[in-house]
Design a protein around this motif. Structure first.
Motif, PDB file in Angstrom:
ATOM      1  N   PRO A 208     -46.117 197.521 -35.747  1.00 21.18           N
ATOM      2  CA  PRO A 208     -45.997 196.149 -36.509  1.00 21.18           C
ATOM      3  C   PRO A 208     -46.844 195.031 -35.793  1.00 21.18           C
ATOM      4  CG  PRO A 208     -43.866 197.078 -36.451  1.00 21.18           C
ATOM      5  CD  PRO A 208     -44.875 197.738 -35.288  1.00 21.18           C
ATOM      6  N   SER A 209     -46.987 193.756 -36.241  1.00 21.44           N
ATOM      7  CA  SER A 209     -47.569 193.038 -35.668  1.00 21.44           C
ATOM      8  C   SER A 209     -46.827 192.712 -34.491  1.00 21.44           C
ATOM      9  CB  SER A 209     -47.753 191.752 -36.561  1.00 21.44           C
ATOM     10  OG  SER A 209     -48.642 191.831 -37.764  1.00 21.44           O
ATOM     11  N   CYS A 261     -44.244 187.532 -41.972  1.00 28.06           N
ATOM     12  CA  CYS A 261     -45.179 188.707 -42.392  1.00 28.06           C
ATOM     13  C   CYS A 261     -45.331 188.397 -43.997  1.00 28.06           C
ATOM     14  CB  CYS A 261     -44.309 189.989 -42.613  1.00 28.06           C
ATOM     15  SG  CYS A 261     -44.083 190.827 -40.857  1.00 28.06           S
ATOM     16  N   PRO A 431     -51.278 194.594 -36.858  1.00 26.50           N
ATOM     17  CA  PRO A 431     -50.539 196.036 -37.418  1.00 26.50           C
ATOM     18  C   PRO A 431     -51.523 197.042 -37.691  1.00 26.50           C
ATOM     19  CG  PRO A 431     -50.804 194.288 -39.488  1.00 26.50           C
ATOM     20  CD  PRO A 431     -51.294 193.529 -38.111  1.00 26.50           C
ATOM     21  N   ASP A 457     -48.380 193.153 -42.312  1.00 22.43           N
ATOM     22  CA  ASP A 457     -47.629 194.131 -42.059  1.00 22.43           C
ATOM     23  C   ASP A 457     -47.330 194.907 -43.680  1.00 22.43           C
ATOM     24  OD1 ASP A 457     -47.054 192.311 -39.913  1.00 22.43           O
ATOM     25  OD2 ASP A 457     -46.167 194.014 -39.082  1.00 22.43           O
TER      26      ASP A 457
END
Length: 474
Positions: A208-209, A261, A431, A457
């Motif tokens: 993920p980020s 997100c 991401p 994401d």
């Protein structure tokens, strides 16, 4: 390349294609509906561990007494009317992430007796979602090596071929999921550790980020600011289900506060760039290139807007420019322990620590600037493109007696050449996900990597789901 010492006593991947239960969402739905007892689910996956872990060496610290207590607690929650989204879903946690009451070693003799005093926030959230931690997944020492082996537990082997590696550092988690020991695993990713092993093992690995999943309680990181918690699963839908349970701000982690997100957009209108070598002068094996191009062709045939475009990296960009950050991070945390007794360390980790102690402040500053410029270059790229596709690795799995393949694309390479396509997305805090996209030589899995700008994401997950569906339909 064929491997004369190949071990395929049980046809490897074919057997692994049928875990006790097909996916996490199906388990949770049946448990929540009262159609499936969580204890039965756990027992089925524990039997799988018993059957396979002896040859693969992927899962440790099972603590079945703690598992039984967690199952009993979940039964009580269900009886009280709760319907948690991961009810009864077993999960393996990488042996660098704190799980309360369990031994967490980081693959290091320094921590072989350490018992975590609390859960990491991600583990806390998995428990709240109803998941059951079955055990700890093997890792390279301090999660800083592209081969999963250490002085505490030894070597983790590839589920299709025990003469091969699934890479590192989240090799235990990737192998456990691929071998059907659990539908979910929680890895970490500071440079590709939870994308490359899934690519080699034929499962899904999602980075993920940075900031999307809070990360406050636990061991200090050798590379702060780029490492994240990372779901490893058999399907993209399960990765999304797990990510939904894990993401969101927590005041204990300032990096997570205010992070949002973005919702996924329809994929048909997105600008998708394809870069077969990520704009780098690096070799790729023919079988990997062919599997990647075949997957891209399927996406084009489905009507997606795809163009060939390489990112424009700053001069000198590459792992060599960035590695001082990892070396210095290790030296900062473990330099004194190494000085007092180098033999306690994996020799490859010891060399990194020794090198870290030798870097000057100016050299470290140059590495930090290289990291920043790589992040800026990728951010600029994503102002013109919504997604970027490239291979996850330039090669399939290699023999487990060496750090990396000796040749890629017919060219002699350094041991880290297998890792070239993943680290830049960590330095951009963006991401990226690896999904299976076919097979290369000897039927070994190939991974396709999909990346987007930081915060995208759900867009990345939506694209990965489409890739998975199109390739399965073909």
């Amino acid at each position: 390349m064929s491997h004369p010492n190949r071990s395929r006593q049980d046809s490897g991947h074919d057997r692994d294609a049928a875990p006790p239960y097909p996916n996490a969402s199906g388990i949770a739905a049946q448990v929540n509906a009262g159609e499936l007892d969580p204890g039965a689910v756990v027992s089925a996956f524990q039997a799988r561990i018993d059957a396979r872990n002896g040859e693969l060496n992927a899962v440790f610290e099972e603590r079945r007494d703690l598992v039984e207590a967690d199952v009993a607690q979940l039964r009580g929650r269900l009886a009280a009317g709760e319907r948690p989204p991961l009810a009864g879903v077993p999960v393996i946690v990488k042996d660098v992430v704190w799980v309360r009451g369990r031994r967490v070693t980081q693959g290091s003799l320094l921590y072989r007796h350490f018992v975590a005093p609390e859960d990491a926030i991600a583990v806390e959230r998995l428990r709240a979602a109803g998941a059951i931690v079955l055990g700890m997944g093997n890792t390279s020492e301090f999660a800083c090596k592209g081969l999963t082996t250490n002085k505490v537990y030894g070597l983790t082997r590839h589920p299709q071929d025990t003469a091969l590696t699934a890479g590192g550092s989240s090799g235990g988690c990737a192998v456990a999921v691929a071998a059907g020991m659990a539908p979910l695993a929680l890895g970490t990713d500071g440079g590709g550790s939870s994308r490359r092993p899934p690519a080699h093992a034929g499962v899904v690995g999602f980075k993920p980020s940075f900031g999307a999943i809070p990360d406050a309680a636990g061991f200090p990181h050798a590379f702060p600011g780029i490492q994240v918690m990372a779901p490893i699963t058999r399907t993209v839908d399960d990765a999304a289900l797990m990510f939904r349970a894990l993401c969101g701000p927590d005041p204990r982690d300032p990096d997570s506060m205010g992070f949002q997100c973005a919702a996924a957009e329809p994929l048909e209108g997105l600008r998708i760039a394809v870069s077969p070598r990520l704009g780098l002068d690096t070799p790729v094996d023919d079988d990997v290139a062919e599997a990647f191009e075949a997957a891209v062709a399927r996406l084009r045939a489905a009507g997606l807007r795809i163009a060939r475009q390489d990112p424009a990296w700053p001069e000198g960009a590459g792992e060599a420019a960035l590695m001082p950050l990892q070396h210095v991070g290790l030296a900062n945390l473990y330099g004194e322990a190494w000085r007092s007794d180098p033999d306690r360390f994996d020799p490859d980790i010891a060399r990194q620590i020794e090198r870290g102690l030798s870097w000057s402040g100016a050299e470290v500053a140059r590495a930090r600037e290289a990291s920043r410029r790589i992040g800026l270059a990728l951010a600029a790229f994503f102002t013109e493109h919504d997604l970027l596709l490239c291979p996850t690795t330039p090669c399939v799995a290699w023999p487990n007696d060496r750090l990396g393949p000796e040749r890629i694309g017919g060219v002699a390479v350094e041991p880290r050449a297998h890792a070239v396509f993943t680290p830049f997305f960590n330095h951009a805090q963006a991401p990226a996900i690896s999904v299976p996209c076919g097979t290369g030589r000897d039927g070994l899995p190939v991974g396709l990597q999909i990346a987007g700008p930081r915060g995208a994401d759900w867009r990345v997950l939506a694209a990965a789901r489409l890739v998975e569906q199109l390739l399965a339909a073909g």
